[in-house]
Enzyme design. Sequence first.
Site, PDB file in Angstrom:
ATOM      1  N   ARG A  29       0.849  -1.188   0.000  1.00 35.12           N
ATOM      2  CA  ARG A  29       0.000   0.000   0.000  1.00 35.12           C
ATOM      3  C   ARG A  29       0.889   1.245   0.000  1.00 35.12           C
ATOM      4  NH1 ARG A  29      -2.013  -3.779   3.486  1.00 35.12           N
ATOM      5  NH2 ARG A  29      -4.123  -4.533   3.048  1.00 35.12           N
ATOM      6  N   LYS A  58       2.476  -3.550  19.695  1.00 40.70           N
ATOM      7  CA  LYS A  58       3.183  -4.580  20.445  1.00 40.70           C
ATOM      8  C   LYS A  58       2.805  -4.490  21.916  1.00 40.70           C
ATOM      9  CE  LYS A  58       7.370  -4.855  17.592  1.00 40.70           C
ATOM     10  NZ  LYS A  58       8.844  -4.637  17.583  1.00 40.70           N
ATOM     11  N   HIS A 148      -3.153   3.193  -5.677  1.00 40.81           N
ATOM     12  CA  HIS A 148      -3.471   1.812  -5.311  1.00 40.81           C
ATOM     13  C   HIS A 148      -3.436   0.883  -6.529  1.00 40.81           C
ATOM     14  CE1 HIS A 148      -4.649  -0.717  -2.006  1.00 40.81           C
ATOM     15  NE2 HIS A 148      -5.625  -1.254  -2.696  1.00 40.81           N
ATOM     16  N   ARG A 151      -0.490  -1.603  -6.690  1.00 40.25           N
ATOM     17  CA  ARG A 151      -0.679  -2.835  -5.907  1.00 40.25           C
ATOM     18  C   ARG A 151      -1.530  -3.825  -6.690  1.00 40.25           C
ATOM     19  NH1 ARG A 151      -0.760  -4.868  -0.591  1.00 40.25           N
ATOM     20  NH2 ARG A 151      -2.710  -5.700   0.197  1.00 40.25           N
ATOM     21  N   HIS A 174      -2.562 -10.005   2.490  1.00 44.52           N
ATOM     22  CA  HIS A 174      -3.996 -10.082   2.770  1.00 44.52           C
ATOM     23  C   HIS A 174      -4.234 -11.217   3.756  1.00 44.52           C
ATOM     24  CE1 HIS A 174      -4.706  -7.737  -1.023  1.00 44.52           C
ATOM     25  NE2 HIS A 174      -5.702  -7.278  -0.294  1.00 44.52           N
ATOM     26  N   TYR A 183      -7.145 -11.533  -8.043  1.00 47.16           N
ATOM     27  CA  TYR A 183      -5.857 -11.455  -8.732  1.00 47.16           C
ATOM     28  C   TYR A 183      -5.372 -12.824  -9.194  1.00 47.16           C
ATOM     29  CZ  TYR A 183      -5.989  -7.148  -6.008  1.00 47.16           C
ATOM     30  OH  TYR A 183      -6.378  -5.970  -5.440  1.00 47.16           O
TER      31      TYR A 183
END
Length: 205
Positions: A29, A58, A148, A151, A174, A183
Amino acid sequence: MAVDRLVARREVPLREKTLWRVLYETCARAEEILGVNIENLDLAARRCPVKAKGARSKARRRGQAREDFVLETVYWDADTARLLPRLIKGRTRGPVFVTHRRPGPGKVVSPRDVCPDTGLARLSYGQARALLDEHTAVRGTGTGWDLHEYRHSGLTALGVQGASLLMLMAKSRHKKPENVRRYFKPSPEAISELTGLLVPGGSSR
Protein backbone atom coordinates in the site's frame (compact mmCIF):
# COMPACT_ATOMS: atom_id res chain seq x y z
CA MET A 1 4.20 -2.45 -19.94
CA ALA A 2 2.34 0.75 -19.04
CA VAL A 3 4.25 0.95 -15.75
CA ASP A 4 7.56 0.41 -17.55
CA ARG A 5 6.78 3.11 -20.10
CA LEU A 6 5.80 5.60 -17.40
CA VAL A 7 8.93 5.01 -15.31
CA ALA A 8 11.11 5.24 -18.43
CA ARG A 9 9.90 8.74 -19.35
CA ARG A 10 12.76 11.24 -19.13
CA GLU A 11 10.68 14.07 -17.69
CA VAL A 12 9.62 11.99 -14.67
CA PRO A 13 11.80 12.86 -11.63
CA LEU A 14 13.83 10.18 -9.87
CA ARG A 15 11.70 10.38 -6.73
CA GLU A 16 8.51 9.54 -8.61
CA LYS A 17 10.18 6.82 -10.70
CA THR A 18 11.43 5.16 -7.53
CA LEU A 19 8.14 5.40 -5.65
CA TRP A 20 6.11 3.95 -8.50
CA ARG A 21 8.55 1.10 -9.09
CA VAL A 22 8.65 0.27 -5.36
CA LEU A 23 4.85 0.19 -5.20
CA TYR A 24 4.64 -2.13 -8.21
CA GLU A 25 7.37 -4.56 -7.14
CA THR A 26 6.38 -4.77 -3.45
CA CYS A 27 2.61 -4.80 -4.10
CA ALA A 28 2.43 -2.75 -0.91
CA ARG A 29 0.00 0.00 0.00
CA ALA A 30 1.21 3.52 -0.74
CA GLU A 31 0.85 4.59 2.89
CA GLU A 32 3.14 1.73 3.96
CA ILE A 33 5.92 2.68 1.53
CA LEU A 34 5.68 6.42 2.17
CA GLY A 35 6.11 5.70 5.87
CA VAL A 36 9.45 3.89 5.45
CA ASN A 37 12.68 5.47 6.74
CA ILE A 38 16.13 5.01 5.25
CA GLU A 39 17.44 3.26 8.34
CA ASN A 40 14.76 0.56 7.86
CA LEU A 41 15.97 -0.41 4.37
CA ASP A 42 17.88 -3.64 3.82
CA LEU A 43 19.30 -2.80 0.41
CA ALA A 44 21.40 -5.95 0.16
CA ALA A 45 18.44 -8.27 0.80
CA ARG A 46 15.99 -6.05 -1.11
CA ARG A 47 13.46 -5.79 1.69
CA CYS A 48 12.23 -3.60 4.52
CA PRO A 49 9.67 -3.70 7.35
CA VAL A 50 6.52 -1.59 7.06
CA LYS A 51 3.72 -0.60 9.38
CA ALA A 52 0.83 -2.40 7.73
CA LYS A 53 -2.78 -1.32 7.56
CA GLY A 54 -4.46 -2.13 10.85
CA ALA A 55 -1.13 -2.98 12.49
CA ARG A 56 -1.59 -3.94 16.10
CA SER A 57 0.52 -2.44 18.86
CA LYS A 58 3.18 -4.58 20.45
CA ALA A 59 2.72 -5.60 24.05
CA ARG A 60 4.33 -2.67 25.84
CA ARG A 61 6.67 -2.88 28.77
CA ARG A 62 7.17 0.02 31.12
CA GLY A 63 8.90 2.86 29.31
CA GLN A 64 8.36 1.42 25.83
CA ALA A 65 7.24 3.88 23.15
CA ARG A 66 3.59 3.81 22.15
CA GLU A 67 4.61 3.94 18.48
CA ASP A 68 5.88 0.35 18.53
CA PHE A 69 3.83 -1.81 16.17
CA VAL A 70 4.07 -5.31 14.77
CA LEU A 71 5.77 -4.78 11.41
CA GLU A 72 5.50 -6.77 8.19
CA THR A 73 8.16 -7.24 5.49
CA VAL A 74 7.89 -6.22 1.85
CA TYR A 75 10.26 -7.26 -0.94
CA TRP A 76 11.40 -5.62 -4.18
CA ASP A 77 13.38 -6.64 -7.24
CA ALA A 78 16.16 -5.38 -9.52
CA ASP A 79 14.66 -2.15 -10.85
CA THR A 80 13.88 -0.85 -7.37
CA ALA A 81 17.30 -2.03 -6.19
CA ARG A 82 18.85 0.11 -8.92
CA LEU A 83 16.82 3.25 -8.17
CA LEU A 84 16.78 3.37 -4.35
CA PRO A 85 20.52 4.00 -3.81
CA ARG A 86 20.38 6.87 -6.31
CA LEU A 87 17.41 8.42 -4.51
CA ILE A 88 18.88 8.32 -0.99
CA LYS A 89 22.46 9.11 -2.02
CA GLY A 90 24.16 11.16 0.70
CA ARG A 91 21.39 10.52 3.27
CA THR A 92 21.52 7.88 6.00
CA ARG A 93 18.45 8.67 8.12
CA GLY A 94 14.93 9.97 7.84
CA PRO A 95 12.12 9.45 5.32
CA VAL A 96 12.99 7.73 2.06
CA PHE A 97 10.57 9.90 0.10
CA VAL A 98 10.69 13.61 0.93
CA THR A 99 9.29 16.82 -0.50
CA HIS A 100 11.46 19.36 -2.32
CA ARG A 101 10.73 22.06 0.27
CA ARG A 102 11.13 22.41 4.01
CA PRO A 103 7.98 22.69 6.15
CA GLY A 104 6.64 26.23 6.52
CA PRO A 105 7.25 28.09 9.81
CA GLY A 106 3.70 27.53 11.02
CA LYS A 107 3.51 23.81 10.23
CA VAL A 108 4.11 21.32 13.03
CA VAL A 109 5.83 18.15 11.77
CA SER A 110 6.86 15.09 13.80
CA PRO A 111 10.66 14.70 14.04
CA ARG A 112 10.31 11.25 12.45
CA ASP A 113 8.77 12.88 9.38
CA VAL A 114 11.68 15.23 8.74
CA CYS A 115 15.06 14.35 7.23
CA PRO A 116 17.67 15.31 9.87
CA ASP A 117 20.26 15.97 7.16
CA THR A 118 18.25 18.18 4.79
CA GLY A 119 15.28 19.37 6.85
CA LEU A 120 12.89 18.17 4.13
CA ALA A 121 9.55 16.69 5.20
CA ARG A 122 8.15 13.28 4.36
CA LEU A 123 6.15 13.11 1.13
CA SER A 124 2.48 12.75 2.02
CA TYR A 125 -0.08 10.47 0.39
CA GLY A 126 -1.95 13.46 -0.99
CA GLN A 127 1.19 14.89 -2.57
CA ALA A 128 2.18 11.53 -4.05
CA ARG A 129 -1.33 11.05 -5.47
CA ALA A 130 -1.28 14.51 -7.08
CA LEU A 131 2.15 13.85 -8.63
CA LEU A 132 0.95 10.58 -10.17
CA ASP A 133 -2.17 12.25 -11.51
CA GLU A 134 -0.05 15.02 -13.00
CA HIS A 135 1.96 12.54 -15.06
CA THR A 136 -0.89 10.22 -16.08
CA ALA A 137 -3.99 12.38 -16.48
CA VAL A 138 -5.27 12.53 -20.06
CA ARG A 139 -8.56 14.39 -19.60
CA GLY A 140 -7.64 16.98 -17.00
CA THR A 141 -6.83 16.93 -13.29
CA GLY A 142 -8.19 13.92 -11.45
CA THR A 143 -8.35 11.58 -14.43
CA GLY A 144 -4.94 9.94 -13.97
CA TRP A 145 -3.92 6.73 -12.27
CA ASP A 146 -4.52 6.00 -8.60
CA LEU A 147 -1.64 4.98 -6.33
CA HIS A 148 -3.47 1.81 -5.31
CA GLU A 149 -3.45 0.64 -8.94
CA TYR A 150 0.23 -0.30 -8.59
CA ARG A 151 -0.68 -2.84 -5.91
CA HIS A 152 -3.51 -4.22 -8.03
CA SER A 153 -1.36 -4.32 -11.17
CA GLY A 154 1.52 -6.11 -9.48
CA LEU A 155 -0.72 -8.78 -7.95
CA THR A 156 -2.63 -9.26 -11.19
CA ALA A 157 0.62 -9.72 -13.12
CA LEU A 158 1.76 -12.34 -10.63
CA GLY A 159 -1.60 -14.11 -10.84
CA VAL A 160 -1.49 -14.19 -14.64
CA GLN A 161 1.99 -15.70 -14.47
CA GLY A 162 0.74 -18.56 -12.35
CA ALA A 163 1.40 -17.52 -8.76
CA SER A 164 -0.71 -19.59 -6.38
CA LEU A 165 -3.40 -18.04 -4.21
CA LEU A 166 -1.30 -18.71 -1.11
CA MET A 167 1.73 -17.01 -2.65
CA LEU A 168 -0.36 -14.00 -3.66
CA MET A 169 -1.62 -13.76 -0.08
CA ALA A 170 1.94 -13.95 1.22
CA LYS A 171 3.06 -11.23 -1.18
CA SER A 172 0.12 -8.90 -0.58
CA ARG A 173 -0.24 -9.79 3.14
CA HIS A 174 -4.00 -10.08 2.77
CA LYS A 175 -5.51 -12.08 5.60
CA LYS A 176 -8.60 -13.36 3.75
CA PRO A 177 -8.49 -15.39 0.50
CA GLU A 178 -11.58 -13.65 -0.89
CA ASN A 179 -9.75 -10.31 -0.83
CA VAL A 180 -6.98 -11.56 -3.12
CA ARG A 181 -8.88 -14.11 -5.22
CA ARG A 182 -9.59 -11.55 -7.97
CA TYR A 183 -5.86 -11.46 -8.73
CA PHE A 184 -5.63 -15.23 -9.05
CA LYS A 185 -5.95 -15.83 -12.79
CA PRO A 186 -4.24 -19.08 -13.84
CA SER A 187 -3.67 -19.52 -17.56
CA PRO A 188 -5.62 -22.11 -19.63
CA GLU A 189 -2.37 -24.05 -19.95
CA ALA A 190 -1.97 -24.21 -16.17
CA ILE A 191 -5.56 -25.44 -15.74
CA SER A 192 -5.05 -28.04 -18.46
CA GLU A 193 -1.89 -29.29 -16.78
CA LEU A 194 -3.69 -29.46 -13.43
CA THR A 195 -6.56 -31.43 -14.99
CA GLY A 196 -4.06 -34.02 -16.22
CA LEU A 197 -3.28 -34.87 -12.60
CA LEU A 198 -6.76 -36.44 -12.27
CA VAL A 199 -5.78 -39.24 -14.65
CA PRO A 200 -3.47 -42.01 -13.36
CA GLY A 201 -0.16 -41.61 -15.07
CA GLY A 202 -0.78 -37.98 -16.01
CA SER A 203 -2.34 -36.69 -19.21
CA SER A 204 -0.81 -39.35 -21.49
CA ARG A 205 -3.98 -41.53 -21.52
